[in-house]
Design an enzyme around this catalytic site. Structure first.
Site, short mmCIF file in Angstrom:
data_model
loop_
_atom_site.label_atom_id
_atom_site.label_comp_id
_atom_site.label_asym_id
_atom_site.label_seq_id
_atom_site.Cartn_x
_atom_site.Cartn_y
_atom_site.Cartn_z
N ASP A 193 0.79 -1.28 0.01
CA ASP A 193 0.16 0.11 -0.01
C ASP A 193 0.91 1.19 -0.14
O ASP A 193 2.07 1.33 0.66
CB ASP A 193 -0.87 0.08 1.12
CG ASP A 193 -2.16 0.88 1.09
OD1 ASP A 193 -2.26 1.37 0.19
OD2 ASP A 193 -2.70 1.03 1.99
N HIS A 231 2.86 3.21 -9.08
CA HIS A 231 2.79 1.66 -9.49
C HIS A 231 3.97 1.05 -9.92
O HIS A 231 4.34 -0.05 -9.64
CB HIS A 231 1.50 1.32 -10.09
CG HIS A 231 0.32 1.83 -9.30
ND1 HIS A 231 -0.14 1.51 -8.09
CD2 HIS A 231 -0.87 2.63 -9.91
CE1 HIS A 231 -1.13 1.83 -7.55
NE2 HIS A 231 -1.79 2.65 -8.76
N SER A 257 -7.26 -5.94 -5.83
CA SER A 257 -8.37 -6.50 -5.11
C SER A 257 -9.75 -6.29 -5.96
O SER A 257 -9.74 -5.56 -6.97
CB SER A 257 -8.50 -5.68 -3.81
OG SER A 257 -9.08 -4.38 -3.94
N THR A 258 -10.51 -7.00 -5.73
CA THR A 258 -11.98 -7.03 -6.20
C THR A 258 -12.45 -5.89 -6.11
O THR A 258 -13.34 -5.34 -6.73
CB THR A 258 -12.88 -8.19 -5.60
OG1 THR A 258 -12.84 -7.97 -4.43
CG2 THR A 258 -12.52 -9.60 -6.24
N GLU A 259 -11.97 -4.81 -4.94
CA GLU A 259 -12.61 -3.59 -4.93
C GLU A 259 -11.77 -2.45 -6.09
O GLU A 259 -12.06 -1.58 -5.70
CB GLU A 259 -12.37 -3.13 -3.37
CG GLU A 259 -13.63 -3.96 -2.56
CD GLU A 259 -13.13 -5.32 -2.25
OE1 GLU A 259 -12.08 -5.69 -2.40
OE2 GLU A 259 -13.95 -6.05 -2.09
N TRP A 283 -11.44 -2.33 -8.91
CA TRP A 283 -12.15 -1.85 -10.13
C TRP A 283 -12.75 -0.60 -10.22
O TRP A 283 -13.39 -0.18 -11.20
CB TRP A 283 -13.10 -3.02 -10.59
CG TRP A 283 -12.48 -4.41 -10.89
CD1 TRP A 283 -12.50 -5.42 -10.12
CD2 TRP A 283 -11.74 -5.03 -11.86
NE1 TRP A 283 -12.04 -6.51 -10.49
CE2 TRP A 283 -11.59 -6.08 -11.79
CE3 TRP A 283 -11.43 -4.19 -13.10
CZ2 TRP A 283 -10.68 -6.82 -12.80
CZ3 TRP A 283 -10.58 -5.00 -13.97
CH2 TRP A 283 -10.45 -5.93 -13.76
N LEU A 322 11.00 -20.64 -4.40
CA LEU A 322 9.97 -19.91 -3.71
C LEU A 322 8.58 -19.92 -4.46
O LEU A 322 8.83 -19.92 -5.80
CB LEU A 322 10.37 -18.47 -3.69
CG LEU A 322 9.27 -17.39 -3.16
CD1 LEU A 322 10.10 -16.77 -1.94
CD2 LEU A 322 8.74 -16.54 -4.09
N ARG A 347 1.70 -5.12 6.17
CA ARG A 347 1.05 -3.74 5.48
C ARG A 347 1.62 -2.91 5.53
O ARG A 347 2.04 -2.27 6.30
CB ARG A 347 -0.27 -3.66 5.98
CG ARG A 347 -1.08 -2.60 5.01
CD ARG A 347 -2.58 -2.38 5.21
NE ARG A 347 -3.00 -1.40 4.14
CZ ARG A 347 -4.42 -1.68 3.84
NH1 ARG A 347 -5.09 -2.51 4.33
NH2 ARG A 347 -4.95 -1.04 3.02
N ARG A 401 -5.17 -2.31 8.38
CA ARG A 401 -6.33 -3.19 8.16
C ARG A 401 -6.15 -4.14 7.32
O ARG A 401 -5.17 -4.08 6.62
CB ARG A 401 -7.55 -2.26 7.97
CG ARG A 401 -7.34 -1.56 6.50
CD ARG A 401 -8.43 -0.68 6.51
NE ARG A 401 -8.13 0.32 5.35
CZ ARG A 401 -7.63 1.57 5.32
NH1 ARG A 401 -7.58 1.89 6.58
NH2 ARG A 401 -7.29 2.18 4.30
C1 FPP Z 1 -1.74 0.14 -3.33
O1 FPP Z 1 -1.29 1.62 -3.70
C2 FPP Z 1 -1.10 -0.63 -4.54
C3 FPP Z 1 -1.92 -1.17 -5.56
C4 FPP Z 1 -3.64 -0.94 -5.44
C5 FPP Z 1 -1.55 -2.25 -6.36
C6 FPP Z 1 -0.46 -2.95 -6.00
C7 FPP Z 1 0.42 -2.90 -7.47
C8 FPP Z 1 1.88 -2.92 -7.47
C9 FPP Z 1 2.69 -2.69 -6.28
C10 FPP Z 1 2.40 -2.87 -8.62
C11 FPP Z 1 2.64 -3.97 -9.50
C12 FPP Z 1 2.58 -5.28 -8.78
C13 FPP Z 1 3.10 -6.38 -9.31
C14 FPP Z 1 2.75 -7.54 -8.79
C15 FPP Z 1 4.05 -6.29 -10.40
P1 FPP Z 1 -2.40 2.58 -3.50
O2 FPP Z 1 -2.42 2.96 -4.97
O3 FPP Z 1 -3.83 2.05 -2.93
O4 FPP Z 1 -1.80 3.66 -2.82
P2 FPP Z 1 -2.65 5.00 -2.14
O5 FPP Z 1 -3.14 4.33 -0.83
O6 FPP Z 1 -1.32 5.77 -1.45
O7 FPP Z 1 -3.38 5.68 -2.94
#
Ligand code: FPP
Length: 232
Positions: free
Chosen positions: A18, A35, A63-65, A67, A129, A180, A186
């Site tokens: 996160d 990302h 996550s499913t959320e 989208w 792994l 996390r 959470r």
């Molecule tokens: C949360 O950050 C992260 C995600 C929703 C996606 C996780 C994806 C990656 C780490 C990119 C690549 C993954 C792989 C497996 C190659 P957020 O966007 O919710 O951050 P914020 O809460 O600060 O807005």
């Protein structure tokens, strides 16, 4: 005494990655830059898990959320995942990584589903792994999926073992440690069944800044925890 080691290393570590968006915002960059930087943190974490001898690593990638996010962010995230799948399929043999995916394939673009199937099949015999990507994953959906599979089998009475046997990846042990990042504390619909006795490690570090040293810090903290599993 509090630093005394109480546990061996976890076999299975799961991570809620996160803070990509906040990392980008701090730098006045688009969220996708966060990302992209997050994908590099995935690489560093994977290397750290291999180096430290962790057997199973589950990463919450989508996550499913998720989208409900803007379409360009969803497209960018899916593209990143596609590239990652390509790279891991190529590199997996070299490092012996086995790839698994937890989640529903229904809403994923067919090109990604194809790559997932190829990546999973071509790494199935690897003994290093196991990297389990939680993709279009929701834990409540996973439990409902298991319940429906049992109904299909005609069961009228079920046990915990029955549910376990119908999770997306029934062969994985429960994660002893869930990390996390970004200061949020959470579960967000992640591994609700499997987390029954997991230890949690929360860090303010934003995911794109996460690295091997942070991973080892989480492992070291886990090793000092007293785990009672309901006993004394
Ligand atoms: C949360 O950050 C992260 C995600 C929703 C996606 C996780 C994806 C990656 C780490 C990119 C690549 C993954 C792989 C497996 C190659 P957020 O966007 O919710 O951050 P914020 O809460 O600060 O807005």
């Amino acid at each position: 005494m509090s630093e005394e080691l109480k546990n061996p290393l976890p076999r299975h570590v799961a991570v809620i990655m996160d803070g990509n968006g906040r990392w980008a915002k701090e730098r006045r960059l688009p969220r996708l830059a966060g990302h992209n930087a997050g994908a590099q943190a995935v690489q560093r974490t994977l290397e750290a898990a291999q180096r430290t001898g962790i057997k199973y690593l589950t990463l919450y990638a989508f996550s499913t959320e998720n989208w409900v996010r803007p379409q360009d962010e969803i497209d960018g995230l899916l593209k990143l995942l596609e590239q990652t799948l390509d790279r891991y399929t190529k590199e997996a043999a070299k490092h012996g990584v086995r790839l698994l995916v937890s989640g529903e394939k229904d809403r994923l673009p067919p090109a990604i589903v194809e790559k997932i199937e190829h990546a999973v099949a071509s790494t199935a015999a690897n003994t290093g792994l196991t990297l389990n990507l939680a993709l279009n994953y929701g834990a409540r959906q996973e439990i409902v999926h298991a319940a429906n599979a049992l109904i299909q089998e005609g069961k009228t009475h079920i046990t915990m073992q029955d549910i376990q046997a119908h999770l997306y990846q029934p062969s994985l042990p429960d994660p002893e440690l869930i990390i996390r990042t970004s200061g949020e504390e959470r579960l967000s619909n992640f591994l609700l069944w499997q987390a029954a006795y997991s230890e949690f490690y929360f860090t303010p570090v934003l995911w794109p800044d996460f690295d091997g040293a942070e991973f080892e810090k989480a492992l070291a903290t886990y090793r000092t925890r007293v785990r009672r599993f309901g006993g004394l």
